[in-house]
Design a protein around this motif. Structure first.
Motif, PDB file in Angstrom:
ATOM      1  N   UNK A   1       0.917  -1.086   0.119  1.00 15.92           N
ATOM      2  CA  UNK A   1      -0.039   0.000  -0.015  1.00 15.92           C
ATOM      3  C   UNK A   1       0.870   1.233   0.115  1.00 15.92           C
ATOM      4  N   UNK A   2       0.292   2.136  -0.416  1.00 14.77           N
ATOM      5  CA  UNK A   2       1.165   3.490  -0.527  1.00 14.77           C
ATOM      6  C   UNK A   2       1.461   4.142   0.637  1.00 14.77           C
ATOM      7  N   UNK A   3       0.868   3.804   1.755  1.00 19.73           N
ATOM      8  CA  UNK A   3       1.107   4.022   3.035  1.00 19.73           C
ATOM      9  C   UNK A   3       1.962   3.493   3.826  1.00 19.73           C
ATOM     10  N   UNK A   4       2.543   2.457   3.169  1.00 18.37           N
ATOM     11  CA  UNK A   4       3.574   1.495   3.809  1.00 18.37           C
ATOM     12  C   UNK A   4       4.814   1.746   3.068  1.00 18.37           C
ATOM     13  N   UNK A   5       5.905   1.181   3.564  1.00 17.65           N
ATOM     14  CA  UNK A   5       7.148   1.308   2.917  1.00 17.65           C
ATOM     15  C   UNK A   5       7.813   0.117   2.282  1.00 17.65           C
ATOM     16  N   UNK A   6       8.174  -0.083   1.184  1.00 15.20           N
ATOM     17  CA  UNK A   6       9.064  -1.139   0.752  1.00 15.20           C
ATOM     18  C   UNK A   6      10.659  -0.463   0.601  1.00 15.20           C
ATOM     19  N   UNK A   7      11.713  -0.840   1.246  1.00 17.11           N
ATOM     20  CA  UNK A   7      12.844  -0.495   1.082  1.00 17.11           C
ATOM     21  C   UNK A   7      13.770  -1.383   0.707  1.00 17.11           C
ATOM     22  N   UNK A   8      14.941  -1.248  -0.021  1.00 19.78           N
ATOM     23  CA  UNK A   8      15.955  -2.321  -0.297  1.00 19.78           C
ATOM     24  C   UNK A   8      17.045  -1.856   0.677  1.00 19.78           C
ATOM     25  N   UNK A   9      17.642  -2.851   1.274  1.00 16.81           N
ATOM     26  CA  UNK A   9      18.681  -2.642   2.243  1.00 16.81           C
ATOM     27  C   UNK A   9      20.116  -2.998   1.678  1.00 16.81           C
ATOM     28  N   UNK A  10      19.980  -3.598   0.388  1.00 18.56           N
ATOM     29  CA  UNK A  10      21.343  -3.682  -0.201  1.00 18.56           C
ATOM     30  C   UNK A  10      21.240  -5.384  -0.778  1.00 18.56           C
ATOM     31  N   UNK A  11      22.037  -5.701  -1.904  1.00 12.59           N
ATOM     32  CA  UNK A  11      22.027  -6.871  -2.229  1.00 12.59           C
ATOM     33  C   UNK A  11      20.821  -7.377  -2.608  1.00 12.59           C
TER      34      UNK A  11
END
Length: 581
Positions: free
Chosen positions: A218-228
């Motif tokens: 959802x737009x109110x949540x966050x997807x992030x890449x930590x690396x690799x």
């Protein structure tokens, strides 16, 4: 024409002169730039809609919060250069570039200007923050600067931005006493895939993978890449175990289609660990460590699995979804799993049978911990109540037709079936109201059929229910209220509907110190409305003894007779005899 130096007297000029506050208010609200007014400590007092759009928040989420919670500064520290205690010799205006999250979940560069609002002593008591987005109307950036908080391969937030959002989310969760969840995602065997296709192609696949995952968040949540090959999903505002598991399952499903790489098709899975705030940890680093440890537990189970920090919770949720899967199978194939038994209703004084109630039983009860009736709430939550109801009605029609054709005494007794609330609300999977369904069952008559309407279903959309029940009654079907006294019912409305009976749970006698008075009052009230009460769930002799003197003629319960299949019921009826109704 006015003389030079004199004020114009036009109508619009007069309005503006008379209402400067209204003009300022319109300018504040209609500005396309985000505007925020804070107090001297930087706590938000007022925002406009443009700021809410730029920062990706609702207006109600801003009041009283420090302005610093709604952007990420590229400077350290990021606090305001001026406060209410700043000396007049310092600057009262300041500008820097920051990152804000839009309602679509993207992190966008914004130019923030802070202007001190001085009082009569030339002291800054409030601050005006102006947020200007740094991209053109076509969405293209005004420059090609590399933002240190965005992962260049996937375009997702990196660890720096995730940490800021997680800190903000934890503060909000603590303030509102809510939960949140952190999902740690590790792509199984991605190193081998990366080595086989090359690092450039591996980066492209990572970008496609990130897009698939982002589509499920959802737009109110966050997807992030930590690396690799590691990603993190932060679930705000709905961080329950069930919500987290549902998101994890959607993320797994998003990876199921193969990834095309040249003439090859690559299959990928992910191990997902789930940590919950405040159950597993209360701070940023411990929560992330907990989610990572859960991911290792998931990986040990094999590729494409998920796990919670609490293994007992993982087992509980696994059992919950196993049960729901079994129930769904049973409802979609009811003749393989279920059968109808019938429990007699009796005249209290003569103990002669006056009717039957259809009840669900398992064909293989050893495979289940509880009888079907104990799962009705779960079945309703799965949206399967109407399907089950229709199978019960069709089976009862077939049984009654067989009894009638064979001339058995069972064919002379009325049969009642309990309805689910969804049928009453006309919330059906095929948009067919109950009366339409009944008309297509090929029954010659419905004079023998009674439908039991749950009392809790009589508190919603009464007009809709009234029209439906009256259409059902015109088919010759009789109506009973199920569970009277356990739910609030509008008696004036109840008196306008064609109910002829109502069941009252006899166990109320032992549930309340005034149980006997409540039972008697319920029965007298029903009798006054010309609705006959039926005392049900009488399973013990002591309970029956306590009901002596209660104004109810009809009774039902295992003390008198349990629910039985048709052949056993016929033998029982020969011994007791039907009494009619």
């Amino acid at each position: 024409m006015t003389e030079k130096g004199n004020r114009p007297t036009g109508k619009h000029t007069h309005v503006l002169a008379q209402h400067p506050a209204r003009l300022v208010q319109h300018a504040f609200e209609q500005s396309q730039n985000g505007l925020v007014i804070t107090d001297g400590d930087g706590n938000i007092l007022l925002v406009n809609e443009a700021f809410c759009r730029i920062a990706g928040v609702d207006r109600a989420e801003t009041s009283g919060w420090p302005i610093e919670h709604f952007y990420l500064s590229r400077r350290t520290p990021s606090h305001l250069p001026v406060t209410a205690d700043t000396t007049p010799s310092l600057t009262h205006s300041w500008q820097q570039e920051v990152l804000c999250r839009s309602t679509e979940g993207e992190s966008l560069p914004v130019l923030m200007t802070v202007d001190a609002m001085l009082d009569e002593h030339q002291q800054p008591r409030h601050f005006l923050h102006t947020f200007v987005q740094l991209f053109r109307t076509n969405g293209k950036m005004l420059d090609d600067r590399h933002w240190i908080h965005i992962d260049p391969i996937t375009g997702l937030p990196n660890w720096l931005l995730l940490r800021d959002r997680l800190s903000h989310a934890l503060a909000q969760a603590e303030r509102a006493d809510t939960t949140l969840a952190l999902l740690f995602i590790d792509i199984d065997q991605f190193k081998a895939i990366n080595d086989s296709v090359g690092h450039s192609e591996g980066d492209r696949i990572l970008g496609e993978l990130a897009q698939r995952l982002q589509h499920e968040v959802r737009s109110k949540d966050t997807l992030a890449r930590l690396g690799s090959d590691q990603f993190v999903v932060l679930l705000e505002k709905d961080g329950t175990p069930e919500a987290a598991q549902l998101v994890a399952e959607r993320l797994h499903e998003a990876l199921e289609p193969p990834f095309a790489s040249g003439d090859r098709y690559l299959l990928m899975t992910a191990s997902i660990g789930i940590a919950l705030y405040p159950t597993d940890a209360q701070d940023v680093e411990p929560l992330l460590a907990a989610a990572r440890s859960a991911m290792f537990i998931a990986r040990q189970k094999g590729p494409g699995r998920l796990a919670f920090v609490d293994r007992r919770l993982t087992a509980q949720l696994k059992e919950k979804y196993r049960l729901e899967s079994l129930l769904s199978e049973a409802i979609h194939m009811p003749s393989h799993h279920l059968e109808l038994h019938y429990q007699p209703e009796l005249d209290r004084s003569s103990l002669r049978c006056t009717g039957l109630e259809a009840m669900l039983r398992w064909k293989r009860p050893t495979h289940w911990q509880h009888p079907p009736g104990d799962y009705l709430d779960t079945i309703a939550r799965l949206g399967l109540g109407v399907r089950l109801n229709r199978w019960m009605i069709q089976t009862a029609i077939a049984d009654h037709r067989r009894w009638h054709d064979s001339g058995t005494a069972l064919g002379k007794l009325p049969v009642s079936i309990q309805l689910c609330e969804s049928h009453l609300a006309q919330d059906t999977f095929d948009h067919r109201p109950l009366d339409h369904f009944l008309r297509h069952q090929g029954a010659d008559s419905f004079e023998w059929l009674t439908l039991k309407v749950p009392a809790q279903g009589l508190g919603g959309e009464l007009d809709k229910a009234t029209h439906l029940l009256k259409r059902v009654e015109r088919l010759g079907i009789r109506l009973t209220v199920e569970g009277f006294g356990s739910q609030a019912v509008d008696l004036a409305w109840l008196s306008r509907l064609p109910f002829y009976k109502a069941t009252v749970d006899a166990r109320l006698l032992g549930m309340h110190h005034e149980g006997r008075r409540l039972l008697e009052a319920s029965c007298r009230m029903l009798n006054a409305l010309d609705i006959e009460p039926v005392l049900v769930s009488i399973d013990e002799g002591s309970l029956a003894a306590g009901l002596e003197g209660i104004s109810a003629r009809l009774v039902q319960g295992d003390l008198y007779s349990p629910a039985m299949p048709a052949d056993a019921l016929e033998r029982w009826l020969e011994a007791h005899g039907p009494g009619g109704d």
